[in-house]
Design a protein around this motif. Structure first.
Motif, mmCIF file in Angstrom:
data_model
loop_
_atom_site.group_PDB
_atom_site.id
_atom_site.type_symbol
_atom_site.label_atom_id
_atom_site.label_comp_id
_atom_site.label_asym_id
_atom_site.label_seq_id
_atom_site.Cartn_x
_atom_site.Cartn_y
_atom_site.Cartn_z
ATOM 1 N N LEU A 67 0.855 -1.189 0.000
ATOM 2 C CA LEU A 67 0.000 0.000 0.000
ATOM 3 C C LEU A 67 0.891 1.238 0.000
ATOM 4 O O LEU A 67 1.211 1.796 1.042
ATOM 5 N N PRO A 68 1.332 1.660 -1.177
ATOM 6 C CA PRO A 68 2.307 2.748 -1.261
ATOM 7 C C PRO A 68 1.663 4.122 -1.071
ATOM 8 O O PRO A 68 1.417 4.863 -2.020
ATOM 9 N N ALA A 69 1.385 4.485 0.175
ATOM 10 C CA ALA A 69 0.780 5.782 0.446
ATOM 11 C C ALA A 69 1.676 6.899 -0.112
ATOM 12 O O ALA A 69 2.896 6.800 -0.054
ATOM 13 N N PRO A 70 1.106 7.958 -0.682
ATOM 14 C CA PRO A 70 -0.329 8.253 -0.784
ATOM 15 C C PRO A 70 -0.996 7.740 -2.055
ATOM 16 O O PRO A 70 -2.064 8.210 -2.423
ATOM 17 N N TYR A 71 -0.387 6.756 -2.720
ATOM 18 C CA TYR A 71 -0.928 6.265 -3.989
ATOM 19 C C TYR A 71 -1.967 5.181 -3.735
ATOM 20 O O TYR A 71 -1.797 4.013 -4.122
ATOM 21 N N PHE A 72 -3.043 5.580 -3.081
ATOM 22 C CA PHE A 72 -4.128 4.667 -2.763
ATOM 23 C C PHE A 72 -5.023 4.456 -3.988
ATOM 24 O O PHE A 72 -4.952 5.225 -4.968
ATOM 25 N N PRO A 73 -5.881 3.439 -3.972
ATOM 26 C CA PRO A 73 -6.840 3.270 -5.068
ATOM 27 C C PRO A 73 -7.701 4.514 -5.249
ATOM 28 O O PRO A 73 -8.011 5.222 -4.284
ATOM 29 N N ILE A 74 -8.076 4.779 -6.489
ATOM 30 C CA ILE A 74 -8.921 5.925 -6.833
ATOM 31 C C ILE A 74 -10.256 5.408 -7.343
ATOM 32 O O ILE A 74 -10.296 4.551 -8.236
ATOM 33 N N ILE A 75 -11.333 5.913 -6.778
ATOM 34 C CA ILE A 75 -12.674 5.612 -7.291
ATOM 35 C C ILE A 75 -13.210 6.875 -7.946
ATOM 36 O O ILE A 75 -13.278 7.937 -7.306
#
Length: 513
Positions: free
Chosen positions: A4-12
Motif C-alpha cells: 500500500l504505497p501511500a499516498p498512492y491509494f486506489p482511486i474511485i
C-alpha cells in the motif's frame, strides 16, 4: 502483506448527472464514464505558429505519470486481487439501463450506499485477509458534478456510513460539484421537480440526504463528518462554452458560473479550492483539462501546501474622489482582487485563476476590509487569494519550490452621494498590479521564503526574504498610488500519519515541524 504505497491509494471515480434516457445509455456504454476523455487545446507559440497541447485524459495521465491501471481484463471487471494503484469507475448508472438493470436510476442515498459497498469490496480485493494491510487501507474519491454529492452523502449521512467507514477515505476531489445546489435565473431547482431526478439539486432535498439540519440556508457544509482540509473543490468559471440544452443552461445560469453551477455554489465550506476558465463539461470542460489534472495529482500526492491571504492596510481614492470625501460627501466603493498562480515551468496551465473578465475575481467592499464595524463583522474579510498544492519531488534544480502569483487590485467604480462617478474615472484602472515570483526553500526548522516583484525585474533574482512572525510569512506590498497590503503565506508540509497512513498537515500554518 499487500503493498500500500501511500499516498498512492486506489482511486474511485464517480461520474456526474445523466438526465435523459439517451444520456444514461451513453454513460453506460462508456467503460470509463468520461474519465478517459481528453482534449486538444490550441495555443500560439513564440514564432506565431499555432501549436497543439494534447491532454490525454485524467485516466491515461494517471497511468503514464503515476503507475495506475484500470481493473478491466478480458472484457470484464476483475473480481480477484487488484493492485493498490488501481482506478475504479463507480458504475452507479448501470441499474438505470434496461439491458444491465431495471431501468430505474438510483437515488442519491442508494448510490451512496453502493459507493460504501464498493469501497469495502475494493478493500478486500487490494488487501485480501492481511490484517495489517486492511488496517492501512485508504481510498481516494474523485467525482464530477453530482458524483460529488454522492460522495458527500456517503461521508455525511449517518444512515449510510459509520465513522469507521468514512475513515477509509483519504481524500476527496470534486470537479464542478453543485455543493450548494443549482440555481437557474436566480431561482433554485424546485423540490417538486422529480422529473429525471432534477430535484436532487434543490437545497431542501439536499439537506435531507446530506444529513444537514432541516431548513439549512446553505448546504455546502460537511457537517463535521469529514475534514474539509482533505476535500478539494475544482471550480469552473467558463459559462460560454457549455452547450448543453442548446445553450439554455448557460443563459439561465449566467456569467458567474461554469454554465450550470454558480461559482459561489461549487465549493465546500472551509475546503481548499482552485478556479479555472473551464466549463461544466464538454470539449472545454473541467474534467478533461490540464488545469484539473495538475490540481488533482498535486492534491492527492503532493507534499506541500501554500495558502495566500491578502490583508489590506490602505485603499487610496483618486484625488477628486478624496476631495469629495473630505468635503463630507458619501463615497462608496468595492474592490476586485485578481489572482493567478502557476508553478515554474508551466506553459499551458495555471493552478488557479481568478479574474474579472471571467467573473471569478474576489469581491470585497471597503467596509468589509477596513471598517468592519459598519459591515457587522468582528474582523476584516481578507480575501483568500489561493490554496495550491505542490510536489517537491518534481523540483529539477536544487531544492527550491518556485511559483508565480499575478496579483491585481481594482475597483468596481466609485459612487458619490449614491451617484456613479464617471467624470474623471478611467475604466479598468488598477490600484495595484504586479507578478510576484515566490520561492520556498526547506531549512532545518522550516522554510526560507522569498518574494520578487517581476513586472519590471527578471524573475531569476532571489528576491527579498519574507518576514516570519512565528506562525506566518509576511510580504509587504505597496503601489505609488498609496495602496498598501501584506501578503500572508501559510506554508505547510503534508506528511503521512504513521498510524492511519492518512495525510496530515505539519505545522500550525507555517510548515515548520
Amino acid at each position: 502483506m499487500a503493498t500500500l504505497p501511500a499516498p498512492y491509494f486506489p482511486i474511485i471515480y464517480v461520474r456526474g448527472y445523466a438526465m435523459t434516457p439517451a444520456e444514461i445509455a451513453d454513460a453506460v456504454s462508456s467503460p470509463y464514464m468520461g474519465f478517459n476523455v481528453g482534449a486538444t487545446k490550441l495555443r500560439q507559440a513564440w514564432d506565431a505558429q499555432v501549436r497543439r497541447h494534447v491532454f490525454e485524459s485524467p485516466l491515461v495521465r494517471l497511468m503514464k505519470d503515476c503507475g495506475y491501471r484500470d481493473i478491466y481484463e478480458n472484457g470484464a471487471e476483475i473480481v480477484g486481487p487488484v493492485p493498490a494503484r488501481s482506478v475504479v469507475i463507480y458504475r452507479y448508472y448501470d441499474s438505470a439501463d434496461r439491458d444491465l438493470g431495471d431501468g430505474k436510476a438510483l437515488s442519491i442515498v442508494a448510490a451512496a450506499e453502493g459507493l460504501r459497498d464498493l469501497i469495502h469490496q475494493l478493500r478486500g480485493q487490494v488487501c485480501g485477509v492481511d490484517a495489517e494491510a486492511l488496517a492501512q487501507f485508504k481510498v481516494h474519491l474523485v467525482a464530477h458534478s453530482m458524483g460529488g454529492l454522492v460522495c458527500r452523502c456517503f461521508l455525511q449521512n449517518d444512515a449510510v456510513s459509520t465513522p469507521e467507514e468514512r475513515a477509509l477515505v483519504a481524500k476527496v476531489f470534486t470537479y464542478a460539484t453543485p455543493h450548494n445546489g443549482i440555481e437557474m435565473a436566480g431561482l433554485q431547482v424546485p423540490a417538486v421537480l422529480s422529473f429525471w431526478d432534477m430535484n436532487n439539486f434543490n437545497r431542501k432535498v439536499m439537506a435531507n440526504y446530506l444529513d444537514l439540519p432541516f431548513g439549512s440556508e446553505r448546504v455546502d457544509s460537511l457537517g463535521g463528518k469529514f475534514d474539509p482540509q482533505r476535500f478539494f473543490c475544482f471550480v469552473g468559471t467558463n459559462s460560454r462554452d457549455y452547450a448543453v440544452a442548446l445553450g439554455l443552461s448557460r443563459a439561465l445560469a449566467g456569467e458567474m458560473s461554469d454554465g450550470l453551477v454558480h461559482i459561489e455554489n461549487a465549493a465546500v465550506q472551509g475546503a481548499p479550492r482552485a478556479f479555472a476558465y473551464r466549463s461544466h463539461s464538454g470539449p472545454y470542460g473541467v474534467v478533461n483539462s490540464e488545469e484539473g489534472y495538475q490540481n488533482l495529482v498535486r492534491f492527492l500526492f503532493g507534499d506541500l501546501r501554500v495558502d495566500g491571504v491578502l490583508e489590506v492596510d490602505a485603499l487610496p481614492l483618486p484625488p477628486s474622489v478624496q476631495k469629495a470625501k473630505d468635503a463630507g460627501r458619501e463615497v462608496r466603493a468595492s474592490y476586485y482582487f485578481e489572482a493567478t498562480v502557476a508553478p515554474r515551468g508551466a506553459n499551458d496551465y495555471a493552478l488557479s485563476e481568478r479574474r474579472c473578465d471571467t467573473f471569478s475575481a474576489v469581491l470585497r467592499s471597503f467596509d468589509e476590509l477596513l471598517r468592519v464595524g459598519n459591515a457587522g463583522l468582528d474582523a476584516p474579510r481578507s480575501p483568500v487569494l489561493f490554496s495550491v498544492f505542490l510536489d517537491t519531488s518534481k523540483v529539477t534544480v536544487g531544492r527550491t519550490v518556485v511559483f508565480s502569483l499575478e496579483l491585481a487590485v481594482s475597483t468596481t467604480g466609485y459612487t458619490i452621494d449614491r451617484k456613479l462617478w464617471l467624470d474623471q474615472h478611467v475604466e479598468g484602472e488598477y490600484l495595484f498590479r504586479d507578478t510576484l515570483t515566490l520561492r520556498a526553500t526547506p531549512t532545518a526548522d522550516g522554510w526560507n521564503v522569498r518574494c520578487l516583484r517581476t513586472d519590471e525585474r527578471w524573475s531569476e533574482a532571489q528576491g527579498t526574504l519574507a518576514e516570519w512572525d512565528g506562525t506566518h510569512y509576511w510580504i509587504a506590498l505597496a503601489s505609488q498610488k498609496g495602496f498598501k497590503a501584506r501578503l500572508r503565506l501559510d506554508v505547510q508540509r503534508i506528511a503521512l500519519d504513521p498510524d492511519t497512513q492518512g495525510a496530515v498537515l505539519v505545522g500550525a500554518g507555517s510548515g515548520r515541524s
